[in-house]
Write a protein that holds these residues in place. Sequence first.
Motif, PDB file in Angstrom:
ATOM      1  N   ASP A   8       0.853  -1.189   0.000  1.00  0.00           N
ATOM      2  CA  ASP A   8       0.000   0.000   0.000  1.00  0.00           C
ATOM      3  C   ASP A   8       0.885   1.233   0.000  1.00  0.00           C
ATOM      4  O   ASP A   8       1.842   1.321   0.773  1.00  0.00           O
ATOM      5  N   ILE A   9       0.560   2.178  -0.893  1.00  0.00           N
ATOM      6  CA  ILE A   9       1.315   3.413  -0.965  1.00  0.00           C
ATOM      7  C   ILE A   9       0.343   4.584  -1.050  1.00  0.00           C
ATOM      8  O   ILE A   9      -0.817   4.422  -1.422  1.00  0.00           O
ATOM      9  N   SER A  10       0.825   5.748  -0.742  1.00  0.00           N
ATOM     10  CA  SER A  10       0.027   6.961  -0.868  1.00  0.00           C
ATOM     11  C   SER A  10       0.564   7.773  -2.038  1.00  0.00           C
ATOM     12  O   SER A  10       1.768   7.926  -2.186  1.00  0.00           O
ATOM     13  N   LEU A  11      -0.359   8.262  -2.875  1.00  0.00           N
ATOM     14  CA  LEU A  11       0.009   9.091  -4.013  1.00  0.00           C
ATOM     15  C   LEU A  11      -0.868  10.330  -4.022  1.00  0.00           C
ATOM     16  O   LEU A  11      -1.992  10.316  -3.519  1.00  0.00           O
ATOM     17  N   ASP A  12      -0.372  11.373  -4.646  1.00  0.00           N
ATOM     18  CA  ASP A  12      -1.138  12.588  -4.818  1.00  0.00           C
ATOM     19  C   ASP A  12      -2.390  12.280  -5.636  1.00  0.00           C
ATOM     20  O   ASP A  12      -2.302  11.660  -6.714  1.00  0.00           O
ATOM     21  N   VAL A  19      -3.553   9.959 -14.274  1.00  0.00           N
ATOM     22  CA  VAL A  19      -3.188   8.646 -14.811  1.00  0.00           C
ATOM     23  C   VAL A  19      -4.440   7.865 -15.186  1.00  0.00           C
ATOM     24  O   VAL A  19      -4.475   7.207 -16.228  1.00  0.00           O
ATOM     25  N   MET A  20      -5.483   7.950 -14.365  1.00  0.00           N
ATOM     26  CA  MET A  20      -6.727   7.248 -14.664  1.00  0.00           C
ATOM     27  C   MET A  20      -7.309   7.736 -15.990  1.00  0.00           C
ATOM     28  O   MET A  20      -7.751   6.926 -16.806  1.00  0.00           O
ATOM     29  N   VAL A  21      -7.296   9.046 -16.212  1.00  0.00           N
ATOM     30  CA  VAL A  21      -7.823   9.607 -17.454  1.00  0.00           C
ATOM     31  C   VAL A  21      -6.972   9.152 -18.640  1.00  0.00           C
ATOM     32  O   VAL A  21      -7.494   8.698 -19.662  1.00  0.00           O
ATOM     33  N   LEU A  22      -5.660   9.261 -18.512  1.00  0.00           N
ATOM     34  CA  LEU A  22      -4.770   8.878 -19.614  1.00  0.00           C
ATOM     35  C   LEU A  22      -4.853   7.387 -19.923  1.00  0.00           C
ATOM     36  O   LEU A  22      -4.780   6.980 -21.085  1.00  0.00           O
ATOM     37  N   ALA A  23      -4.984   6.557 -18.881  1.00  0.00           N
ATOM     38  CA  ALA A  23      -5.046   5.110 -19.074  1.00  0.00           C
ATOM     39  C   ALA A  23      -6.445   4.650 -19.462  1.00  0.00           C
ATOM     40  O   ALA A  23      -6.622   3.520 -19.910  1.00  0.00           O
ATOM     41  N   GLY A  24      -7.435   5.506 -19.250  1.00  0.00           N
ATOM     42  CA  GLY A  24      -8.804   5.141 -19.596  1.00  0.00           C
ATOM     43  C   GLY A  24      -9.401   4.109 -18.672  1.00  0.00           C
ATOM     44  O   GLY A  24     -10.165   3.246 -19.110  1.00  0.00           O
ATOM     45  N   VAL A  25      -9.044   4.170 -17.399  1.00  0.00           N
ATOM     46  CA  VAL A  25      -9.580   3.222 -16.422  1.00  0.00           C
ATOM     47  C   VAL A  25     -10.278   3.982 -15.301  1.00  0.00           C
ATOM     48  O   VAL A  25      -9.994   5.153 -15.050  1.00  0.00           O
ATOM     49  N   ALA A  26     -11.194   3.296 -14.630  1.00  0.00           N
ATOM     50  CA  ALA A  26     -11.980   3.936 -13.580  1.00  0.00           C
ATOM     51  C   ALA A  26     -11.415   3.698 -12.186  1.00  0.00           C
ATOM     52  O   ALA A  26     -11.789   4.379 -11.244  1.00  0.00           O
ATOM     53  N   SER A  27     -10.509   2.763 -12.056  1.00  0.00           N
ATOM     54  CA  SER A  27      -9.978   2.398 -10.745  1.00  0.00           C
ATOM     55  C   SER A  27      -8.571   2.966 -10.560  1.00  0.00           C
ATOM     56  O   SER A  27      -7.696   2.751 -11.413  1.00  0.00           O
ATOM     57  N   PRO A  28      -8.334   3.653  -9.447  1.00  0.00           N
ATOM     58  CA  PRO A  28      -6.968   4.139  -9.180  1.00  0.00           C
ATOM     59  C   PRO A  28      -5.950   2.999  -9.131  1.00  0.00           C
ATOM     60  O   PRO A  28      -4.842   3.121  -9.647  1.00  0.00           O
ATOM     61  N   GLN A  29      -6.341   1.885  -8.553  1.00  0.00           N
ATOM     62  CA  GLN A  29      -5.451   0.720  -8.472  1.00  0.00           C
ATOM     63  C   GLN A  29      -5.071   0.245  -9.868  1.00  0.00           C
ATOM     64  O   GLN A  29      -3.899   0.007 -10.158  1.00  0.00           O
ATOM     65  N   ALA A  31      -5.157   1.917 -12.666  1.00  0.00           N
ATOM     66  CA  ALA A  31      -4.387   2.944 -13.368  1.00  0.00           C
ATOM     67  C   ALA A  31      -2.917   2.884 -12.987  1.00  0.00           C
ATOM     68  O   ALA A  31      -2.037   2.883 -13.851  1.00  0.00           O
ATOM     69  N   VAL A  32      -2.648   2.824 -11.698  1.00  0.00           N
ATOM     70  CA  VAL A  32      -1.260   2.787 -11.245  1.00  0.00           C
ATOM     71  C   VAL A  32      -0.606   1.475 -11.671  1.00  0.00           C
ATOM     72  O   VAL A  32       0.548   1.458 -12.109  1.00  0.00           O
ATOM     73  N   GLU A  33      -1.341   0.393 -11.592  1.00  0.00           N
ATOM     74  CA  GLU A  33      -0.790  -0.898 -12.023  1.00  0.00           C
ATOM     75  C   GLU A  33      -0.458  -0.876 -13.514  1.00  0.00           C
ATOM     76  O   GLU A  33       0.581  -1.396 -13.934  1.00  0.00           O
ATOM     77  N   ASP A  38       3.560  -0.933 -17.738  1.00  0.00           N
ATOM     78  CA  ASP A  38       4.082  -0.309 -18.949  1.00  0.00           C
ATOM     79  C   ASP A  38       5.547   0.070 -18.763  1.00  0.00           C
ATOM     80  O   ASP A  38       6.369  -0.135 -19.668  1.00  0.00           O
ATOM     81  N   TYR A  39       5.885   0.614 -17.609  1.00  0.00           N
ATOM     82  CA  TYR A  39       7.264   1.002 -17.325  1.00  0.00           C
ATOM     83  C   TYR A  39       8.186  -0.212 -17.377  1.00  0.00           C
ATOM     84  O   TYR A  39       9.264  -0.165 -17.974  1.00  0.00           O
ATOM     85  N   ILE A  40       7.755  -1.311 -16.793  1.00  0.00           N
ATOM     86  CA  ILE A  40       8.564  -2.531 -16.795  1.00  0.00           C
ATOM     87  C   ILE A  40       8.708  -3.071 -18.219  1.00  0.00           C
ATOM     88  O   ILE A  40       9.809  -3.438 -18.651  1.00  0.00           O
ATOM     89  N   ALA A  41       7.613  -3.116 -18.963  1.00  0.00           N
ATOM     90  CA  ALA A  41       7.667  -3.614 -20.345  1.00  0.00           C
ATOM     91  C   ALA A  41       8.581  -2.747 -21.198  1.00  0.00           C
ATOM     92  O   ALA A  41       9.352  -3.252 -22.024  1.00  0.00           O
TER      93      ALA A  41
END
Length: 69
Positions: A8-12, A19-29, A31-33, A38-41
């Motif tokens: 568990d981490i805290s983010l702004d 990130v949610m908007v750019l990734a097109g997902v509704a869940s913060p989890q 989006a961050v995942e 993507d960064y790892i790939a």
Amino acid sequence: MAGRARIDISLDAELVVEVMVLAGVASPQDAVEAVVRDYIARGHRTEARVQAQDEPRRTPDPLVQPPQG
């Protein structure tokens, strides 16, 4: 993802919403995942490109003869 270690981490909040908007997902989890995956790939693709570029340098070309003299 049963059985996987979790952290568990805290983010702004604004950062996560962006990130949610750019990734097109509704869940913060999700989006961050997605960003982390993507960064790892991207890192793996970069490693593969660098290795592919270095490969010809390590393998001498049998058709090229060293200068003789």
